[in-house]
Design an enzyme around this catalytic site. Structure first.
Site, mmCIF file in Angstrom:
data_model
loop_
_atom_site.group_PDB
_atom_site.id
_atom_site.type_symbol
_atom_site.label_atom_id
_atom_site.label_comp_id
_atom_site.label_asym_id
_atom_site.label_seq_id
_atom_site.Cartn_x
_atom_site.Cartn_y
_atom_site.Cartn_z
ATOM 1 N N SER A 216 0.829 -1.206 0.000
ATOM 2 C CA SER A 216 0.000 0.000 0.000
ATOM 3 C C SER A 216 0.861 1.252 0.000
ATOM 4 O O SER A 216 1.944 1.279 0.596
ATOM 5 C CB SER A 216 -0.905 0.015 1.238
ATOM 6 O OG SER A 216 -1.577 1.257 1.361
ATOM 7 N N TYR A 276 -1.964 -0.244 10.251
ATOM 8 C CA TYR A 276 -1.901 -0.753 8.880
ATOM 9 C C TYR A 276 -0.737 -0.120 8.126
ATOM 10 O O TYR A 276 0.017 -0.791 7.418
ATOM 11 C CB TYR A 276 -3.217 -0.458 8.168
ATOM 12 C CG TYR A 276 -3.304 -1.003 6.764
ATOM 13 C CD1 TYR A 276 -3.603 -2.344 6.536
ATOM 14 C CD2 TYR A 276 -3.106 -0.176 5.666
ATOM 15 C CE1 TYR A 276 -3.688 -2.851 5.249
ATOM 16 C CE2 TYR A 276 -3.191 -0.669 4.379
ATOM 17 C CZ TYR A 276 -3.488 -2.006 4.177
ATOM 18 O OH TYR A 276 -3.566 -2.498 2.896
#
Length: 357
Positions: A216, A276
């Protein structure tokens, strides 16, 4: 130029790139580009759902033999059955990347039945993970349990209970780290466990074996909006001469310790979806480190490892609220896995283009 105009132009550029890639996907590989065959084996972790499912589909459609893994074997078998009924060479095997015994059993099975593998696509979404979803600038959190065929979104405050796990979802800009340990363990350590176990099984090839980590942009070292405040730490992570596995492990351990102590908010960690983002920073950095470690392998035994950001994809994990399809989100992973004459390693990609870490 005003902010709204900049936003609109950026949107136009993204749409133009989407159209370009859509066109590229329609162009078949020529015979001289196809370094692979039906004997080429690709392992896709988390391949029974979402982006992993689509990556499995696209690789198999190109003629590669795909082994998709699932923590829940019955769900994985159902996914493989769908592909097989469509004439694709896809098989399933149970795998829990957080379980050493499960990894060992899978690797033994892979070696015995296929002699190893040529491609690994690591889409780690096993166990419990917190994911972000956006609706009209409102942020919600979803929880995904691997092996389930669904992810439900709740307008907070709500509680979702899966396997006796109760989670409070926060509204607006709240940033929960209640499940930071599971997020780090799954996304980083799960990925690392799998890579370390699978490298000895990667087959020698003139084209080189390939590893693609699904990651990501939130894990970028120097992202404009979501970076670590500690300049010295950023420099260490940016410089491959100072990056070590110990540094990565110590960094995530320090974050988890601060979460436990309740001091993480003053620790200078990324401000958006902190746990995350830290996990994906670790994945991105580990990808670069492994690329360096493998760089001196002789011709015929090369292993190329890269990571990529699929974007905000319309899957169950985002409540189908993403802005691109699973087909689009899987594209760069498949492109990297099959790229002819690949001599690129230790890089970060999005939309078939290299982006900075």
């Amino acid at each position: 130029m005003g902010k709204s105009e900049k936003t609109e132009r950026a949107k136009e550029r993204r749409e133009k790139r989407r159209q370009e890639i859509s066109l590229l996907r329609t162009i078949p590989y020529s015979d001289h580009q196809r370094w692979w065959s039906a004997e080429t084996v690709a392992v896709v972790t988390g391949g029974n759902r979402g982006i992993g499912f689509e990556i499995s589909k696209q690789l198999a459609a190109h003629g590669v033999t795909v082994i998709l893994t699932s923590r829940d074997h019955s769900v994985g078998l159902e996914a493989a059955k769908v592909f097989q009924e469509g004439g694709l060479n896809v098989f399933c095997h149970q795998l829990d990347v957080l379980d050493t015994a499960s990894i060992t059993e899978f690797c033994d099975w892979l070696k015995e039945n296929y002699g190893g593998l040529d491609i690994l696509v690591s889409d780690q979404i096993f166990g419990l993970s917190i994911l972000s979803v956006s609706f009209n600038s409102q942020l919600y959190f979803a929880i995904c349990h691997m092996g389930s065929n669904f992810v439900q979104l709740f307008h907070p405050p709500s509680i979702l209970q899966i396997n006796n796990a109760a989670v409070n979802f926060n509204q607006g800009s709240d940033n929960t780290v209640e499940y930071a340990s599971q997020v780090i363990t799954t996304n980083y350590y799960g990925t690392k466990n799998m890579i370390q176990a699978i490298i000895p099984l990667m087959k020698p090839s003139a084209a080189g074996a390939r590893i693609v980590n699904v990651s990501s942009r939130l894990g970028r070292i120097n992202g404009k909006r979501n970076k670590i405040d500690d300049v010295i730490l950023r420099e260490k992570f940016s410089n491959l001469d100072t990056v070590t596995e110990e540094l990565i492990d110590q960094t995530v351990s320090s974050f988890l310790q601060q979460v436990q102590d309740g001091t993480w908010e003053s620790g200078g960690w990324p401000k958006t979806f902190t746990d995350y983002s830290v996990s994906k920073l670790a994945v991105n950095t580990y990808t670069r480190l492994v690329a360096k470690m493998l760089s001196d392998r002789p011709e015929g035994q090369k292993i190329y490892i890269n990571c990529y950001c699929p974007g905000w994809v319309k899957t169950a994990m985002t409540g189908y609220a993403g802005n691109i399809s699973a087909e689009e989100g899987a594209d760069t992973a498949v492109w990297l896995a099959l790229l002819p004459d690949l001599a690129i390693t230790g890089k970060f990609f999005a939309e078939r283009r290299e982006i900075s870490f």
